[in-house]
Design a protein around this motif. Structure first.
Motif, PDB file in Angstrom:
ATOM      1  N   ALA A  61     -30.101 -40.130  27.373  1.00  0.00           N
ATOM      2  CA  ALA A  61     -30.509 -40.937  26.027  1.00  0.00           C
ATOM      3  C   ALA A  61     -30.546 -42.419  26.739  1.00  0.00           C
ATOM      4  O   ALA A  61     -31.339 -43.255  26.438  1.00  0.00           O
ATOM      5  N   LEU A  62     -29.595 -42.747  27.756  1.00  0.00           N
ATOM      6  CA  LEU A  62     -29.381 -43.935  28.403  1.00  0.00           C
ATOM      7  C   LEU A  62     -30.706 -44.215  29.295  1.00  0.00           C
ATOM      8  O   LEU A  62     -31.346 -45.316  29.236  1.00  0.00           O
ATOM      9  N   ILE A  63     -31.240 -43.176  29.833  1.00  0.00           N
ATOM     10  CA  ILE A  63     -32.385 -43.237  30.658  1.00  0.00           C
ATOM     11  C   ILE A  63     -33.603 -43.127  29.842  1.00  0.00           C
ATOM     12  O   ILE A  63     -34.491 -44.185  30.164  1.00  0.00           O
ATOM     13  N   GLY A 117     -19.529 -49.961  36.879  1.00  0.00           N
ATOM     14  CA  GLY A 117     -19.471 -48.762  37.776  1.00  0.00           C
ATOM     15  C   GLY A 117     -20.885 -48.143  38.086  1.00  0.00           C
ATOM     16  O   GLY A 117     -21.544 -48.423  37.673  1.00  0.00           O
ATOM     17  N   ALA A 118     -20.648 -47.055  38.828  1.00  0.00           N
ATOM     18  CA  ALA A 118     -21.940 -46.249  39.224  1.00  0.00           C
ATOM     19  C   ALA A 118     -22.725 -45.835  38.342  1.00  0.00           C
ATOM     20  O   ALA A 118     -24.194 -45.577  38.373  1.00  0.00           O
ATOM     21  N   ALA A 119     -22.274 -45.473  37.235  1.00  0.00           N
ATOM     22  CA  ALA A 119     -23.171 -45.191  35.705  1.00  0.00           C
ATOM     23  C   ALA A 119     -24.248 -46.060  35.581  1.00  0.00           C
ATOM     24  O   ALA A 119     -25.073 -45.774  34.966  1.00  0.00           O
ATOM     25  N   GLY A 120     -24.052 -47.204  36.084  1.00  0.00           N
ATOM     26  CA  GLY A 120     -25.292 -48.322  35.817  1.00  0.00           C
ATOM     27  C   GLY A 120     -26.628 -48.124  36.531  1.00  0.00           C
ATOM     28  O   GLY A 120     -27.567 -48.573  36.365  1.00  0.00           O
ATOM     29  N   LEU A 121     -26.416 -47.271  37.678  1.00  0.00           N
ATOM     30  CA  LEU A 121     -27.376 -47.348  38.752  1.00  0.00           C
ATOM     31  C   LEU A 121     -28.756 -46.575  37.988  1.00  0.00           C
ATOM     32  O   LEU A 121     -29.864 -47.280  37.985  1.00  0.00           O
ATOM     33  N   ALA A 122     -28.584 -45.521  37.442  1.00  0.00           N
ATOM     34  CA  ALA A 122     -29.558 -44.673  36.982  1.00  0.00           C
ATOM     35  C   ALA A 122     -30.510 -45.383  35.932  1.00  0.00           C
ATOM     36  O   ALA A 122     -31.684 -45.498  35.952  1.00  0.00           O
ATOM     37  N   PRO A 123     -29.877 -45.878  34.850  1.00  0.00           N
ATOM     38  CA  PRO A 123     -30.730 -46.650  34.009  1.00  0.00           C
ATOM     39  C   PRO A 123     -31.190 -47.943  34.629  1.00  0.00           C
ATOM     40  O   PRO A 123     -32.446 -48.362  34.149  1.00  0.00           O
ATOM     41  N   GLY A 124     -30.583 -48.528  35.255  1.00  0.00           N
ATOM     42  CA  GLY A 124     -31.260 -49.622  36.178  1.00  0.00           C
ATOM     43  C   GLY A 124     -32.515 -49.259  36.915  1.00  0.00           C
ATOM     44  O   GLY A 124     -33.461 -50.049  36.703  1.00  0.00           O
ATOM     45  N   GLY A 179     -40.578 -54.673  34.563  1.00  0.00           N
ATOM     46  CA  GLY A 179     -40.189 -55.823  34.142  1.00  0.00           C
ATOM     47  C   GLY A 179     -39.025 -56.485  34.767  1.00  0.00           C
ATOM     48  O   GLY A 179     -39.025 -56.353  36.130  1.00  0.00           O
ATOM     49  N   THR A 180     -38.302 -57.208  34.165  1.00  0.00           N
ATOM     50  CA  THR A 180     -37.052 -58.028  34.950  1.00  0.00           C
ATOM     51  C   THR A 180     -35.962 -57.486  34.858  1.00  0.00           C
ATOM     52  O   THR A 180     -35.464 -57.215  33.531  1.00  0.00           O
ATOM     53  N   LEU A 181     -34.990 -57.226  35.734  1.00  0.00           N
ATOM     54  CA  LEU A 181     -33.753 -56.669  35.573  1.00  0.00           C
ATOM     55  C   LEU A 181     -32.644 -57.554  35.930  1.00  0.00           C
ATOM     56  O   LEU A 181     -32.659 -58.293  37.189  1.00  0.00           O
ATOM     57  N   ALA A 182     -31.838 -58.061  35.005  1.00  0.00           N
ATOM     58  CA  ALA A 182     -30.672 -58.911  35.339  1.00  0.00           C
ATOM     59  C   ALA A 182     -29.754 -58.045  35.573  1.00  0.00           C
ATOM     60  O   ALA A 182     -29.177 -57.338  34.975  1.00  0.00           O
ATOM     61  N   LEU A 183     -29.053 -58.252  36.842  1.00  0.00           N
ATOM     62  CA  LEU A 183     -28.040 -57.255  37.565  1.00  0.00           C
ATOM     63  C   LEU A 183     -26.861 -57.775  37.595  1.00  0.00           C
ATOM     64  O   LEU A 183     -26.515 -58.734  38.516  1.00  0.00           O
ATOM     65  N   ALA A 184     -26.008 -57.533  36.510  1.00  0.00           N
ATOM     66  CA  ALA A 184     -24.509 -57.600  36.581  1.00  0.00           C
ATOM     67  C   ALA A 184     -23.773 -56.637  37.352  1.00  0.00           C
ATOM     68  O   ALA A 184     -23.019 -56.671  38.116  1.00  0.00           O
ATOM     69  N   ASN A 185     -24.363 -55.422  37.084  1.00  0.00           N
ATOM     70  CA  ASN A 185     -23.858 -54.190  37.944  1.00  0.00           C
ATOM     71  C   ASN A 185     -24.055 -54.128  39.314  1.00  0.00           C
ATOM     72  O   ASN A 185     -25.020 -53.650  39.800  1.00  0.00           O
ATOM     73  N   LYS A 186     -23.008 -54.895  39.952  1.00  0.00           N
ATOM     74  CA  LYS A 186     -23.077 -54.902  41.463  1.00  0.00           C
ATOM     75  C   LYS A 186     -23.137 -53.612  42.137  1.00  0.00           C
ATOM     76  O   LYS A 186     -23.279 -53.175  43.204  1.00  0.00           O
ATOM     77  N   GLU A 187     -22.407 -52.582  41.384  1.00  0.00           N
ATOM     78  CA  GLU A 187     -22.279 -51.272  41.883  1.00  0.00           C
ATOM     79  C   GLU A 187     -23.548 -50.575  42.206  1.00  0.00           C
ATOM     80  O   GLU A 187     -23.820 -49.818  43.564  1.00  0.00           O
ATOM     81  N   SER A 188     -24.686 -50.984  41.574  1.00  0.00           N
ATOM     82  CA  SER A 188     -26.050 -50.592  41.925  1.00  0.00           C
ATOM     83  C   SER A 188     -26.475 -51.016  43.241  1.00  0.00           C
ATOM     84  O   SER A 188     -26.929 -50.002  43.987  1.00  0.00           O
ATOM     85  N   LEU A 189     -26.161 -52.077  43.685  1.00  0.00           N
ATOM     86  CA  LEU A 189     -26.627 -52.491  44.921  1.00  0.00           C
ATOM     87  C   LEU A 189     -25.824 -52.205  46.152  1.00  0.00           C
ATOM     88  O   LEU A 189     -26.199 -51.950  47.144  1.00  0.00           O
ATOM     89  N   VAL A 190     -24.481 -51.913  45.761  1.00  0.00           N
ATOM     90  CA  VAL A 190     -23.494 -51.374  46.889  1.00  0.00           C
ATOM     91  C   VAL A 190     -23.832 -49.894  47.132  1.00  0.00           C
ATOM     92  O   VAL A 190     -23.746 -49.373  48.286  1.00  0.00           O
ATOM     93  N   THR A 191     -24.077 -49.071  45.956  1.00  0.00           N
ATOM     94  CA  THR A 191     -24.354 -47.557  46.320  1.00  0.00           C
ATOM     95  C   THR A 191     -25.774 -47.553  46.714  1.00  0.00           C
ATOM     96  O   THR A 191     -25.994 -46.437  47.369  1.00  0.00           O
ATOM     97  N   ALA A 192     -26.769 -48.233  46.205  1.00  0.00           N
ATOM     98  CA  ALA A 192     -28.313 -47.912  46.534  1.00  0.00           C
ATOM     99  C   ALA A 192     -29.233 -49.045  46.681  1.00  0.00           C
ATOM    100  O   ALA A 192     -30.230 -48.996  46.368  1.00  0.00           O
TER     101      ALA A 192
END
Ligand code: NAD
Ligand code: MG
Length: 390
Positions: A82-84, A100-107, A115-128
């Motif tokens: 549902a998040l996706i 956490g890493a859970a933020g990656l897939a929805p991002g 569109g525009t993704l405002a990225l607070a979830n730094k874990e997305s950039l660290v993991t991928a």
């Protein structure tokens, strides 16, 4: 009208984002809000902002969410898929503030909408990092940094040529234990680590600030987002937390970004970009502050910084391993299974054990392979923690 969605709406960053959006309801059309266990807050904000959809990450809380939204016209959904699905809805601006890493897939899914993704979830950039930036390019989407240091760098770089950048310096408050004798760190409690000297944030990032795992993630985030060599990224401990980052250019000039410690600045900058609009944040009074202090971080106190350098040198999926091992070790500390200093030991051991596994680390950077590396790292971290306890 800007169509906006907020992932992690019930958290610290999510609530600050809502604070800004709620000040000009006429300018914002809220599509989706997501949260976790705090159903009351999620439902209340979704109704107040007139969202189309509210999603809890917790499958078992769908009935609770439905009940809380009854009669409001806000749609309810639950679970990872549902998040996706929420991230696939057309929007202009998405806040990525899941922890956490859970933020990656929805991002990633949001970026696919262009569109525009405002990225607070730094874990997305660290993991991928490479996957995230490449997905943005492929879909003509924009990624804007929301982490305060990275928003500061982004602002200092406005109108500049990256080729003229010599170094980037990110500052660190030093966290809860910056002035503790080293020998005492071993006995630091969760409660003590959860008290940030300068600002209020979610518990996980606050403890990561005390261990500087947060700064370790941010060094990698800087490398991935700005494409700058690791050896050009420096960290300075700056207890006042008023200078967020500095960019040094090849002519010797240094552009610093200053402002009071309020995440609504970085969030608002990303919300209004490329315009700069008035924001309800405090104004800096340098004369009242009097002096600003800086010092090099003590690597013995903060082994996480060295680990970040190892991860950048290794590349591939080692960022996913690093982040997952860190998340598992943090869970271990919060639940009382390992001590504060044990976290870096667990992460270092997992990196050592997986680093030579070329099949895993050098696999193509896909969501599936990232998940596999993530699971392996968490499993090994569990093993390491079990060994430490016995
Ligand atoms: P928080 O713990 O306050 O909020 C986290 C949000 O994510 C909540 O809405 C929670 O329900 C949701 N969430 C948690 N686990 C989830 C899961 N498995 N699946 C889906 N949703 C989940 O965290 P925060 O402090 O707001 O931080 C959010 C992100 O922003 C983190 O990546 C953090 O590193 C980054 N960040 C925070 C700050 C800050 O000042 N708080 C500053 C810079 C960067
Ligand atoms: Mg930060």
């Amino acid at each position: 009208m800007k169509r906006v969605s907020i992932f992690g709406a019930t958290g610290s960053i999510g609530q600050s984002t809502i604070d800004l959006i709620a000040r000009s309801p006429e300018a914002h059309d809220v599509v989706a809000l997501t949260g976790g266990r705090n159903i009351a807050r999620l439902a209340q904000d979704a109704i107040r902002l007139g969202a189309d959809l509210a999603v809890t990450a917790q499958d078992d809380l769908l009935d609770d969410l439905r009940a809380a939204l009854a009669g409001s016209g806000v749609e309810a959904a639950a679970g990872e898929s549902a998040l996706i699905e929420a991230a696939a809805r057309p929007t202009d601006w998405v806040m990525s503030a899941i922890v956490g890493a859970a933020g990656l897939a929805p991002g990633l899914k949001a970026l696919e909408q262009g569109g525009t993704l405002a990225l607070a979830n730094k874990e997305s950039l660290v993991t991928a990092g490479p996957l995230l930036m490449q997905t943005a390019r492929a879909h003509g989407a924009t990624v804007l940094p929301v982490d305060s240091e990275h928003s500061a760098i982004f602002q200092a770089l406005a109108g500049e040529d990256m080729a003229a950048v010599e170094r980037i310096i990110i500052t660190a408050s030093g966290g809860a234990f910056r002035d503790w004798p080293l020998a005492d760190l071993e006995r630091a409690t969760v409660e003590e680590a959860s008290r940030h000297p300068n600002w209020a944030m979610g518990q996980r990032i606050t403890i990561d600030s005390a261990s500087m795992f947060n700064k370790a993630l941010e060094i990698i985030e800087t490398h991935e987002f700005f494409g700058i060599d690791p050896q050009r990224i420096e960290v300075l401990v700056h207890p006042e937390s008023l200078v967020h980052a500095l960019v040094g250019f090849r002519d010797g000039a240094v552009m610093a970004h200053l402002g009071v410690s309020d995440m609504r600045h970085a969030i608002g900058y990303a919300l209004n970009w490329p315009a700069r609009e008035a924001l309800p944040v405090g104004r800096l009074d340098l004369a009242a502050i009097g002096q600003l202090n800086f010092r090099h971080p003590d690597e013995a106190r903060y082994p996480a910084l060295r680990l970040a350098r190892e991860v950048m040198a290794r590349g591939g999926l080692s960022g996913a391993v690093f982040n997952a091992a860190k998340e598992a070790a943090l869970d271990g500390f919060i639940s009382g299974r390992i001590g504060f200093t044990g976290m870096a030991g667990v992460v270092a051991a997992v990196l050592d054990r997986i680093g030579s596994n070329e099949g895993l680390i050098d696999a193509r950077m896909s969501l599936d392979n990232i998940r596999a590396a993530d699971h392996m790292a968490r499993r090994l971290a569990e093993e390491e923690m079990r060994e430490r306890v016995t």
